[in-house]
Design a protein around this motif. Structure first.
Motif, short mmCIF file in Angstrom:
data_model
loop_
_atom_site.label_atom_id
_atom_site.label_comp_id
_atom_site.label_asym_id
_atom_site.label_seq_id
_atom_site.Cartn_x
_atom_site.Cartn_y
_atom_site.Cartn_z
N ALA A 64 -2.89 -41.65 27.70
CA ALA A 64 -4.04 -41.28 28.51
C ALA A 64 -5.26 -40.94 27.67
O ALA A 64 -6.39 -40.92 28.17
CB ALA A 64 -3.69 -40.09 29.40
N LEU A 65 -5.03 -40.66 26.38
CA LEU A 65 -6.13 -40.25 25.51
C LEU A 65 -6.98 -41.45 25.08
O LEU A 65 -6.47 -42.55 24.88
CB LEU A 65 -5.58 -39.57 24.25
CG LEU A 65 -4.89 -38.23 24.45
CD1 LEU A 65 -4.22 -37.80 23.15
CD2 LEU A 65 -5.87 -37.18 24.92
N SER A 66 -8.28 -41.20 24.91
CA SER A 66 -9.14 -42.22 24.33
C SER A 66 -8.69 -42.48 22.89
O SER A 66 -8.11 -41.61 22.24
CB SER A 66 -10.61 -41.78 24.36
OG SER A 66 -10.78 -40.56 23.67
N LEU A 67 -8.96 -43.66 22.38
CA LEU A 67 -8.42 -44.07 21.08
C LEU A 67 -8.83 -43.12 19.96
O LEU A 67 -8.05 -42.86 19.05
CB LEU A 67 -8.86 -45.49 20.76
CG LEU A 67 -8.42 -46.57 21.77
CD1 LEU A 67 -8.85 -47.95 21.28
CD2 LEU A 67 -6.92 -46.53 22.02
N ILE A 105 -5.70 -54.77 28.44
CA ILE A 105 -6.74 -54.24 27.57
C ILE A 105 -7.42 -53.08 28.27
O ILE A 105 -7.78 -53.17 29.45
CB ILE A 105 -7.78 -55.33 27.23
CG1 ILE A 105 -7.09 -56.49 26.48
CG2 ILE A 105 -8.92 -54.76 26.39
CD1 ILE A 105 -8.01 -57.67 26.23
N GLY A 106 -7.62 -51.99 27.54
CA GLY A 106 -8.31 -50.84 28.11
C GLY A 106 -7.37 -49.87 28.80
O GLY A 106 -6.17 -50.08 28.90
N GLY A 107 -7.95 -48.81 29.29
CA GLY A 107 -7.20 -47.74 29.95
C GLY A 107 -8.14 -46.56 30.17
O GLY A 107 -9.36 -46.71 29.97
N PRO A 108 -7.62 -45.41 30.55
CA PRO A 108 -6.20 -45.12 30.74
C PRO A 108 -5.69 -45.59 32.10
O PRO A 108 -6.49 -45.75 33.00
CB PRO A 108 -6.16 -43.59 30.63
CG PRO A 108 -7.50 -43.14 31.11
CD PRO A 108 -8.45 -44.20 30.68
N PRO A 109 -4.35 -45.76 32.20
CA PRO A 109 -3.41 -45.64 31.09
C PRO A 109 -3.49 -46.87 30.18
O PRO A 109 -3.62 -47.99 30.66
CB PRO A 109 -2.05 -45.57 31.78
CG PRO A 109 -2.25 -46.34 33.05
CD PRO A 109 -3.66 -46.08 33.47
N PHE A 110 -3.39 -46.61 28.87
CA PHE A 110 -3.35 -47.70 27.90
C PHE A 110 -1.92 -48.22 27.78
O PHE A 110 -0.96 -47.47 27.96
CB PHE A 110 -3.82 -47.20 26.53
CG PHE A 110 -5.28 -46.86 26.48
CD1 PHE A 110 -6.23 -47.83 26.18
CD2 PHE A 110 -5.71 -45.57 26.74
CE1 PHE A 110 -7.57 -47.52 26.13
CE2 PHE A 110 -7.07 -45.25 26.69
CZ PHE A 110 -8.00 -46.23 26.39
N SER A 111 -1.80 -49.49 27.47
CA SER A 111 -0.50 -50.04 27.10
C SER A 111 -0.21 -49.61 25.67
O SER A 111 -1.04 -49.77 24.78
CB SER A 111 -0.54 -51.58 27.20
OG SER A 111 0.69 -52.13 26.77
N VAL A 112 0.99 -49.05 25.45
CA VAL A 112 1.32 -48.45 24.15
C VAL A 112 2.61 -49.05 23.61
O VAL A 112 3.63 -49.08 24.31
CB VAL A 112 1.46 -46.92 24.25
CG1 VAL A 112 1.86 -46.32 22.91
CG2 VAL A 112 0.14 -46.30 24.73
N THR A 113 2.56 -49.48 22.37
CA THR A 113 3.73 -50.03 21.69
C THR A 113 4.21 -49.06 20.60
O THR A 113 3.53 -48.08 20.27
CB THR A 113 3.39 -51.37 21.02
OG1 THR A 113 2.41 -51.14 19.99
CG2 THR A 113 2.83 -52.37 22.03
N LYS A 114 5.35 -49.39 20.02
CA LYS A 114 5.86 -48.64 18.87
C LYS A 114 4.81 -48.61 17.77
O LYS A 114 4.58 -47.56 17.14
CB LYS A 114 7.14 -49.29 18.36
CG LYS A 114 7.57 -48.87 16.97
CD LYS A 114 8.71 -49.73 16.45
CE LYS A 114 9.01 -49.44 14.98
NZ LYS A 114 10.12 -50.29 14.46
#
Length: 270
Positions: free
Chosen positions: A184-187, A218-227
């Protein structure tokens, strides 16, 4: 000459130390200046969001299902038990950042664990306290935080900005439960957030991270998050990647194309 040389060497050493300290303080202040508008904006936005949720609007990311909270706690105790003595005795000290009114806090407490949680939004933490039908809460107000303590002594709620350093929380926790905070946080807020979490964990403590995965989003929140996203921000120096938990559970229809996934990271010994 020797005396003068010693004085000169000492002065030079002090100048270097002062220079480094000044540089560090400048960088810290610079980062704070960059983040303050973001934190203020985030606070205002989340206040509006929680007002809508509590008035019957969309639940957004909320998952009010104790079975899913039990699943998270099982993952935490399973992975923490390989390290800390507290975990082997099935009594953990768990930190929950940007927690809202997540049912995990009450569930973990009901299972005998100690929980400290933090959020910016007073209404969210009030909803959290309302889940505890037994016991009383006492509050202590400070200049930049309000701390609520349950009379069991095993639940503490911080009404505060999560990025502000809290010395009393340093190296205190066996585990961190993070449901969707990272995503949820900005980058630009990710690394400061991760640095704060690293400072709060004991050596060998773990991070349980729930994030959303949507390949190609692309973009968010919610952002797509990988390992890779997690490790880029948490860092390979303070953290080791332990396990991918894969898909955790089904998401509601408001998140089409997204999968709720889980990851375990471990704090490397300082």
């Amino acid at each position: 000459r020797g005396h003068r040389k010693g004085l000169h060497s000492s002065a030079a050493s002090n100048n270097i130390k002062y220079s480094r300290l000044a540089s560090h303080n400048f960088e810290t202040l610079h980062m704070q200046k960059l983040l303050i508008p973001l934190i203020y904006s985030l606070s205002m936005g989340w206040n509006d969001t929680w007002n809508d949720i509590l008035q019957g609007g969309s639940k957004r990311w909320k998952v009010d299902d104790v079975e899913k909270k039990a699943l998270a706690l099982n993952h935490i105790t399973e992975h923490a038990s390989t390290s800390t003595d507290a975990a082997k005795e099935q009594s953990l000290n768990i930190f929950c950042p940007l927690v809202g009114d997540d049912m995990f806090v009450h569930h973990a407490w009901s299972q005998g664990h100690s929980v400290t949680a933090a959020d910016l939004v007073p209404a969210a933490l009030q909803a959290m306290r309302d889940q505890f039908s037994d016991g009383e809460w006492k509050s202590t107000q400070h200049a930049d935080k309000t701390v609520w303590t349950h009379d069991s002594g095993r639940v503490v709620l911080y009404e505060t900005d999560i990025l502000v350093k809290r010395p009393e929380l340093e190296a205190k926790f066996d585990a961190i439960y993070d449901k969707d905070s990272f995503g949820a946080l900005s980058l630009e807020m990710r690394k400061p957030f991760c640095e704060r979490m690293a400072s709060y964990l004991k050596d060998d403590g773990i991070v349980y991270s729930e994030v959303k995965l949507a390949p190609g989003k692309i973009g968010g929140p919610p952002f797509s998050v990988t390992k890779e996203d997690l490790m880029e921000s948490f860092g390979s120096k303070p953290f080791a990647y332990v396990a991918s938990l894969g898909k955790l559970y089904e998401l509601p229809g408001s998140f089409p194309g997204m999968t709720q996934t889980g990851h375990i990271l471990r704090r490397i010994v300082r």
